[in-house]
Design an enzyme around this catalytic site. Structure first.
Site, PDB file in Angstrom:
ATOM      1  N   HIS A   1     -59.658  33.121 -38.003  1.00 55.45           N
ATOM      2  CA  HIS A   1     -59.119  32.328 -36.877  1.00 55.45           C
ATOM      3  C   HIS A   1     -60.237  31.507 -36.235  1.00 55.45           C
ATOM      4  O   HIS A   1     -61.072  32.039 -35.498  1.00 55.45           O
ATOM      5  CB  HIS A   1     -58.491  33.266 -35.843  1.00 55.45           C
ATOM      6  CG  HIS A   1     -57.765  32.558 -34.741  1.00 55.45           C
ATOM      7  ND1 HIS A   1     -56.453  32.830 -34.418  1.00 55.45           N
ATOM      8  CD2 HIS A   1     -58.150  31.595 -33.879  1.00 55.45           C
ATOM      9  CE1 HIS A   1     -56.073  32.068 -33.401  1.00 55.45           C
ATOM     10  NE2 HIS A   1     -57.096  31.297 -33.057  1.00 55.45           N
TER      11      HIS A   1
ATOM     12  N   GLN B   1     -50.930  22.562 -29.925  1.00 57.09           N
ATOM     13  CA  GLN B   1     -51.668  23.035 -28.733  1.00 57.09           C
ATOM     14  C   GLN B   1     -50.884  22.850 -27.432  1.00 57.09           C
ATOM     15  O   GLN B   1     -50.927  23.687 -26.545  1.00 57.09           O
ATOM     16  CB  GLN B   1     -53.014  22.294 -28.645  1.00 57.09           C
ATOM     17  CG  GLN B   1     -53.798  22.537 -27.363  1.00 57.09           C
ATOM     18  CD  GLN B   1     -54.453  23.908 -27.322  1.00 57.09           C
ATOM     19  OE1 GLN B   1     -55.443  24.148 -27.993  1.00 57.09           O
ATOM     20  NE2 GLN B   1     -53.873  24.827 -26.556  1.00 57.09           N
TER      21      GLN B   1
ATOM     22  N   HIS C   1     -50.418  31.617 -32.235  1.00 58.93           N
ATOM     23  CA  HIS C   1     -51.074  32.077 -31.016  1.00 58.93           C
ATOM     24  C   HIS C   1     -49.956  32.734 -30.207  1.00 58.93           C
ATOM     25  O   HIS C   1     -49.053  32.047 -29.726  1.00 58.93           O
ATOM     26  CB  HIS C   1     -51.633  30.900 -30.217  1.00 58.93           C
ATOM     27  CG  HIS C   1     -52.934  30.373 -30.729  1.00 58.93           C
ATOM     28  ND1 HIS C   1     -53.067  29.799 -31.953  1.00 58.93           N
ATOM     29  CD2 HIS C   1     -54.167  30.337 -30.161  1.00 58.93           C
ATOM     30  CE1 HIS C   1     -54.336  29.435 -32.129  1.00 58.93           C
ATOM     31  NE2 HIS C   1     -55.015  29.741 -31.064  1.00 58.93           N
TER      32      HIS C   1
ATOM     33  N   GLU D   1     -51.124  34.890 -25.684  1.00 60.15           N
ATOM     34  CA  GLU D   1     -52.543  34.825 -25.298  1.00 60.15           C
ATOM     35  C   GLU D   1     -52.628  34.607 -23.787  1.00 60.15           C
ATOM     36  O   GLU D   1     -52.907  33.510 -23.294  1.00 60.15           O
ATOM     37  CB  GLU D   1     -53.270  33.699 -26.047  1.00 60.15           C
ATOM     38  CG  GLU D   1     -54.788  33.739 -25.803  1.00 60.15           C
ATOM     39  CD  GLU D   1     -55.535  32.553 -26.375  1.00 60.15           C
ATOM     40  OE1 GLU D   1     -54.893  31.620 -26.885  1.00 60.15           O
ATOM     41  OE2 GLU D   1     -56.781  32.565 -26.290  1.00 60.15           O
TER      42      GLU D   1
ATOM     43  N   ASP E   1     -62.734  32.307 -33.382  1.00 56.85           N
ATOM     44  CA  ASP E   1     -61.878  31.452 -32.558  1.00 56.85           C
ATOM     45  C   ASP E   1     -62.586  30.149 -32.170  1.00 56.85           C
ATOM     46  O   ASP E   1     -62.125  29.062 -32.507  1.00 56.85           O
ATOM     47  CB  ASP E   1     -61.374  32.195 -31.319  1.00 56.85           C
ATOM     48  CG  ASP E   1     -60.112  31.574 -30.712  1.00 56.85           C
ATOM     49  OD1 ASP E   1     -59.604  30.590 -31.274  1.00 56.85           O
ATOM     50  OD2 ASP E   1     -59.640  32.085 -29.676  1.00 56.85           O
TER      51      ASP E   1
ATOM     52  N   TRP F   1     -63.539  26.018 -24.733  1.00 52.14           N
ATOM     53  CA  TRP F   1     -63.168  27.364 -24.311  1.00 52.14           C
ATOM     54  C   TRP F   1     -64.361  28.322 -24.304  1.00 52.14           C
ATOM     55  O   TRP F   1     -64.322  29.366 -23.676  1.00 52.14           O
ATOM     56  CB  TRP F   1     -62.063  27.916 -25.227  1.00 52.14           C
ATOM     57  CG  TRP F   1     -60.795  27.145 -25.084  1.00 52.14           C
ATOM     58  CD1 TRP F   1     -59.803  27.378 -24.166  1.00 52.14           C
ATOM     59  CD2 TRP F   1     -60.383  25.988 -25.827  1.00 52.14           C
ATOM     60  NE1 TRP F   1     -58.801  26.447 -24.309  1.00 52.14           N
ATOM     61  CE2 TRP F   1     -59.127  25.585 -25.318  1.00 52.14           C
ATOM     62  CE3 TRP F   1     -60.936  25.263 -26.877  1.00 52.14           C
ATOM     63  CZ2 TRP F   1     -58.423  24.482 -25.824  1.00 52.14           C
ATOM     64  CZ3 TRP F   1     -60.252  24.175 -27.388  1.00 52.14           C
ATOM     65  CH2 TRP F   1     -59.005  23.783 -26.850  1.00 52.14           C
TER      66      TRP F   1
HETATM   67 ZN   LIG Z   1     -57.148  30.138 -31.258  1.00 57.87          ZN
END
Ligand SMILES: [Zn+2]
Length: 430
Positions: free
Chosen positions: A71, A166, A224, A227, A323, A329
């Protein structure tokens, strides 16, 4: 004339788990020689007769199948600080910053950053990667770039591309259309983000739609899922239901599922039974989960990571991902999978001997299962993909963040790294 193109002498081979008590089986790491001809492993024996054109003395060190990065987001990798730094450290500020960066994406920009990241990974023993790519962007620039990268790097790394909406499959009227275009352009895996759809109903609908498309188009699934710290975020049960209905559990993966760490135990225990029926794969991203989640808590502060230990104990396949590498992030990240597994050991209380070994399996055999790789592992007839670590066994490798001294891809030495050497000069005693 040599009998083999390459022979590795005297390595402790890390073999596939047998399942059940296989984790406790000391014979998982017998000292053996490995013979390679062309791009295949053709012989494995305690003292292999014959010679290799090239011979490597492993000296009892760990010889492992390559790491699997199950991932990562290559489209946003190496953009940390562009156009600004994520000061709150939250998932949602990260999504906002990425939305600001997206309009300036070009194919060259994405290709350059993705290939640089893949090289960093490969030199640290990662030869199989699943990358999410944002398909909420109107020109699908990042997707076109990563599909080209998949072809460009195939000799030295295997890349799976995943369509990731996204901003939500239904977050904008154009998104579902863009997503279907992404499928037709040739993604390997279908992604989703049900907890970020505008309503609970839209989230459920997105999961069902993605499963339908995956079945129709014969693609893998990796969402996803949940999360968030919200204990009411319950799309994992929807995934389990869809996997049971379509009978495609092992082809579907639930990434993150951090809300599972916040579910009340009565519900979590019921859900665990459904997950075992569904046979979904799970991916935890411990570096990211421990930093992005728990941000609205004061104290006690949740760890914000899924129930890795319980999933593993329940016989479900778990793998681990990095990730993010230097993106909106997470401004850190090295591509080192031993860092990822080490963080899982800490955050998930996986410090028992078998538990640490399980975490090593999550970045090798577990990842291979998530990606549905065929012919992965150290067995005669498989592609000659393997790594040699400067450590005697997986636990030592994790403890020391061992250097990956040799990376072999399809029978050829792809990268070599020397372990660091310290010159100790001491302080003279007066
Ligand atoms: Zn991700």
């Amino acid at each position: 004339m040599s009998d083999f193109d390459l022979v590795i002498r005297g390595g402790g081979l890390w073999l596939a788990p047998l399942g059940g008590d296989g984790y406790a089986n000391a014979d998982r790491s017998p000292v053996m020689d490995v013979g390679i001809r062309g791009d295949r492993l053709v012989a494995i024996a305690p003292q292999l007769p014959g010679t290799g054109r090239v011979e490597i003395d492993a000296g009892g060190k760990l010889v492992s199948p390559p790491f699997v990065e199950s991932h990562i987001h290559l489209d946003s990798a190496l953009t940390a600080g562009q156009p600004r730094v994520n000061e709150s450290g939250t998932l949602f500020e990260g999504i906002q910053i990425w939305a600001e960066r997206k309009p300036s994406l070009t194919v060259e920009d994405v290709e350059e950053r993705a290939i640089a990241t893949l090289k960093t990974q490969a030199q640290q023993g990662v030869l199989y990667v699943r990358s999410h790519v944002d398909v909420s962007e109107p020109n699908l620039t990042a997707l076109r770039a990563l599909l080209a990268v998949r072809e460009a790097v195939q000799d030295w790394i295997t890349l799976q591309i995943l369509a990731f909406p996204q901003d939500g499959l239904y977050g904008d009227p154009r998104n579902a259309e863009l997503y279907q275009e992404a499928i037709s352009l040739g993604v390997d895996v279908l992604g989703g983000i049900p907890h970020y759809e505008l309503t609970r109903e839209a989230g459920v609908q997105s999961v069902e739609q993605i499963f339908n498309w995956a079945v129709q188009k014969d693609r893998l699934i990796d969402l996803h899922c949940d999360e968030i710290d919200d204990p009411q975020s319950r799309f994992l049960e929807v995934m389990a239901a869809c996997a049971i209905r379509h009978d495609i559990g092992p082809r579907a993966t639930a990434s993150h599922t951090t809300a599972f760490g916040s579910y009340e135990n009565g519900y979590a225990n019921k859900l665990m039974g459904f997950l075992q029926r569904a046979k979904l794969n799970f991916i935890a991203n411990p570096l990211i989960n421990i930093t992005l989640q728990g941000r609205t808590d004061t104290y006690p502060k949740r760890r914000g990571i899924t129930r890795v230990k319980e999933l593993w104990q329940g016989g479900l396949n778990v793998s681990l991902g990095h990730d993010c590498i230097q993106d909106p992030w997470y401004s850190l990240g090295t591509g080192n999978m031993l860092d990822v597994a080490s963080m899982a050991i800490h955050c998930c209380h996986m410090t028992g001997q078998q538990e640490m070994v399980a975490c090593y399996d999550m970045i090798t055999y577990g990842g291979a299962q998530t990606l549905q790789l065929q012919n992965y592992g150290l067995a005669v007839g498989n592609p000659a993909d393997l790594i040699i670590l400067d450590a005697a066994d997986p636990i030592a490798a994790l403890r020391q963040r061992a250097t990956i001294t040799t990376v072999i891809r399809r029978g050829k030495i792809l990268a070599e790294t020397q372990p660091a050497v310290t010159a100790w000069h001491g302080i003279p005693i007066p």
